[in-house]
Design an enzyme around this catalytic site. Structure first.
Site, mmCIF file in Angstrom:
data_model
loop_
_atom_site.group_PDB
_atom_site.id
_atom_site.type_symbol
_atom_site.label_atom_id
_atom_site.label_comp_id
_atom_site.label_asym_id
_atom_site.label_seq_id
_atom_site.Cartn_x
_atom_site.Cartn_y
_atom_site.Cartn_z
ATOM 1 N N ILE A 89 -8.039 -6.178 0.472
ATOM 2 C CA ILE A 89 -9.144 -6.676 1.300
ATOM 3 C C ILE A 89 -10.248 -5.626 1.407
ATOM 4 O O ILE A 89 -11.432 -5.918 1.231
ATOM 5 C CB ILE A 89 -8.630 -7.060 2.716
ATOM 6 C CG1 ILE A 89 -7.665 -8.248 2.622
ATOM 7 C CG2 ILE A 89 -9.788 -7.388 3.646
ATOM 8 C CD1 ILE A 89 -7.000 -8.632 3.943
ATOM 9 N N ALA A 90 -9.841 -4.373 1.661
ATOM 10 C CA ALA A 90 -10.839 -3.326 1.899
ATOM 11 C C ALA A 90 -11.735 -3.109 0.684
ATOM 12 O O ALA A 90 -12.941 -2.861 0.829
ATOM 13 C CB ALA A 90 -10.141 -2.022 2.274
ATOM 14 N N LEU A 112 -2.675 7.592 7.758
ATOM 15 C CA LEU A 112 -2.579 6.994 9.092
ATOM 16 C C LEU A 112 -1.719 7.808 10.049
ATOM 17 O O LEU A 112 -1.951 7.834 11.257
ATOM 18 C CB LEU A 112 -1.958 5.594 8.975
ATOM 19 C CG LEU A 112 -2.795 4.519 8.275
ATOM 20 C CD1 LEU A 112 -1.935 3.294 7.971
ATOM 21 C CD2 LEU A 112 -3.979 4.122 9.150
ATOM 22 N N THR A 123 -8.967 -1.210 8.269
ATOM 23 C CA THR A 123 -8.098 -2.169 7.545
ATOM 24 C C THR A 123 -6.759 -1.560 7.157
ATOM 25 O O THR A 123 -5.806 -2.279 6.906
ATOM 26 C CB THR A 123 -8.765 -2.687 6.251
ATOM 27 O OG1 THR A 123 -8.635 -1.719 5.225
ATOM 28 C CG2 THR A 123 -10.229 -3.012 6.449
ATOM 29 N N ALA A 124 -6.678 -0.222 7.069
ATOM 30 C CA ALA A 124 -5.452 0.412 6.554
ATOM 31 C C ALA A 124 -4.270 0.109 7.462
ATOM 32 O O ALA A 124 -4.313 0.330 8.678
ATOM 33 C CB ALA A 124 -5.643 1.920 6.441
ATOM 34 N N SER A 125 -3.219 -0.398 6.886
ATOM 35 C CA SER A 125 -1.961 -0.672 7.586
ATOM 36 C C SER A 125 -1.023 -1.198 6.519
ATOM 37 O O SER A 125 -1.463 -1.938 5.640
ATOM 38 C CB SER A 125 -2.177 -1.751 8.664
ATOM 39 O OG SER A 125 -1.169 -1.693 9.641
ATOM 40 N N TYR A 141 6.930 -7.038 10.020
ATOM 41 C CA TYR A 141 5.512 -6.856 9.665
ATOM 42 C C TYR A 141 4.632 -7.491 10.748
ATOM 43 O O TYR A 141 3.682 -6.868 11.248
ATOM 44 C CB TYR A 141 5.204 -7.466 8.283
ATOM 45 C CG TYR A 141 3.723 -7.647 8.069
ATOM 46 C CD1 TYR A 141 2.888 -6.533 7.882
ATOM 47 C CD2 TYR A 141 3.121 -8.912 8.108
ATOM 48 C CE1 TYR A 141 1.504 -6.692 7.728
ATOM 49 C CE2 TYR A 141 1.758 -9.076 7.962
ATOM 50 C CZ TYR A 141 0.957 -7.962 7.769
ATOM 51 O OH TYR A 141 -0.411 -8.116 7.636
ATOM 52 N N LYS A 145 1.800 -5.677 13.309
ATOM 53 C CA LYS A 145 0.397 -6.079 13.474
ATOM 54 C C LYS A 145 0.105 -6.427 14.936
ATOM 55 O O LYS A 145 -0.975 -6.129 15.456
ATOM 56 C CB LYS A 145 0.076 -7.295 12.586
ATOM 57 C CG LYS A 145 0.128 -7.013 11.113
ATOM 58 C CD LYS A 145 -0.810 -5.903 10.677
ATOM 59 C CE LYS A 145 -2.269 -6.273 10.729
ATOM 60 N NZ LYS A 145 -3.128 -5.116 10.317
ATOM 61 N N VAL A 154 -4.289 -14.175 2.833
ATOM 62 C CA VAL A 154 -5.508 -13.876 2.075
ATOM 63 C C VAL A 154 -5.189 -13.872 0.578
ATOM 64 O O VAL A 154 -4.325 -13.113 0.122
ATOM 65 C CB VAL A 154 -6.089 -12.505 2.495
ATOM 66 C CG1 VAL A 154 -7.412 -12.255 1.773
ATOM 67 C CG2 VAL A 154 -6.280 -12.439 4.007
#
Ligand code: NAP
Length: 346
Positions: free
Chosen positions: A16-17, A62, A81-83, A155, A159, A187
């Site tokens: 996504i990033a 992170l 967005t990082a995860s 997961y 989130k 996505v």
């Protein structure tokens, strides 16, 4: 807002990033992306139009306290967005929850310290809204996932904890910046790098004989280019606030398989047996125990239930419109063929 603003994008290497970085560069912004390795590993980013002049890559993890201080310095906007987006991990606490939570704390602390950040756009997920569809419920931004744990859908748990942490931080610390979260559903779409994203991998699995039949499963989908656009709209729309469910439409596994067969993809091991009925769902719940832990749990929680999502807030407040999911699915499959992720049945 002037396109001279510097926008920090954490986890710039991600599915996504990378599209967010592309979208920001196309709109003339200066982008500072955080990555985990040195810049020569990311030619797919450094070769993007405008990257030579306006993209800087910096390393940050992170888990490391203060890791984002340098990345955020001088930035007006931060897209976090990082995860880790993985399922069936060995250790849910250290593989998912720790990086999601520590990353959230670290990036927000760096934003406070930088003093120049106006808004943080936080990439959350449908996972923070719910981990199981309820046939009679239309999910909106008001819903929170209260059921996931380290054992149940870890997961989704990571989130949920991370997004809650971000809102709690804003409530308690009252920083100078505000927070907007984007909560995408599944996505899909073309990838800027060879790496296969977990959601696209699910489409690959449907085409690779991983599942014994067509299950009574449906998912909300959204194209990755629309998710990138939503992040940028959340940044440029002054009045944006709160959470935004980011979903184009919900589609059934039966429709996906039929579409792919009609579109000439029968050379792949698409399922033929129709298990999308009551008896099939009961059978799938039993067979789910032969799947990896989280996949099995996902099937048991989702099969036979209808997912309904309301996307009115993002359409009304950010002016989003969405690419039709069928179009996006076909592009996803062609892109996976291009990268060599799909093997025809023998
Ligand atoms: P992705 O391609 O796996 O990207 C994850 C990014 O996080 C990568 O850049 C990864 O870096 C980075 N990352 C993971 N652990 C890290 C650590 N310890 N330190 C620094 N960076 C770390 O997944 P994605 O689909 O683009 O997901 C991006 C975000 O969207 C995630 O927050 C995810 O939860 C959310 N989301 C995804 C979907 C979906 O269907 N794809 C749906 C809803 C929400 P490396 O490249 O170095 O591993």
């Amino acid at each position: 807002m002037k396109p001279t603003s510097i926008v920090c994008v954490t986890g710039a290497s991600g599915f996504i990033a990378a599209h967010i970085v592309r979208e920001l560069l196309e709109r003339g912004y200066h982008v500072r992306g955080t990555v985990r390795k040195s810049a020569e590993h990311y030619h797919f980013l450094t070769n993007l139009p405008g990257a030579k002049e306006r993209l800087e890559l910096v390393q940050a993890d992170l888990l490391q306290d203060g890791a984002f201080d340098h990345a955020v310095a001088g930035c007006e906007y931060v897209m976090h967005t990082a995860s880790p987006y993985k399922i069936n991990v060995k250790n849910p606490q250290s593989d998912l929850v720790d990086p999601a939570l520590l990353g959230t704390k670290n990036i927000l602390k760096s934003c406070v310290q930088a003093g120049c950040v106006k808004r943080v756009i936080f990439t959350s997920s449908i996972a923070a809204i719910t981990d199981e569809p309820e046939t009679d419920t239309v999910f909106t931004e008001k819903n929170w996932n209260t059921t996931s744990t380290l054992e149940r859908q870890p997961y989704q748990y990571s989130k949920t904890l991370a997004e809650r942490k971000a809102w709690d931080f804003i409530m308690q610390r009252r920083p100078k910046f505000d927070l907007v979260s984007i909560n995408p559903v599944m996505v899909i779409g073309p990838a800027l790098s060879r790496s296969l994203n977990t959601t696209n991998a699910m489409i690959r699995d449907i085409m690779s004989g991983v599942y014994p039949g067509i299950m009574d499963l449906n998912w909300g989908f959204v194209d990755v280019r629309d998710v990138a656009k939503a992040h940028v709209l959340a940044m440029v729309t002054d009045a944006a606030s709160g959470r935004y469910l980011c979903s184009a439409e919900t589609i059934h596994m039966r429709t996906i398989v039929a579409l792919l067969k009609l579109s000439g993809f029968s050379k792949y091991a698409l399922p033929n047996v129709d298990l999308s009925n009551k008896a099939g769902s009961m059978l799938m719940k039993v067979l789910s125990f032969t799947q990896p832990r989280d996949t099995g749990m996902y099937i048991r929680l989702n099969v036979g239930r209808m997912m309904r999502i309301d996307n009115i807030k993002i359409r009304r407040e950010l002016g989003m419109s969405f690419m039709p999911v069928k179009e996006s699915l076909l592009e996803t499959v062609k892109d996976m063929e291009k990268w060599g992720h799909l093997i025809p049945k023998s």
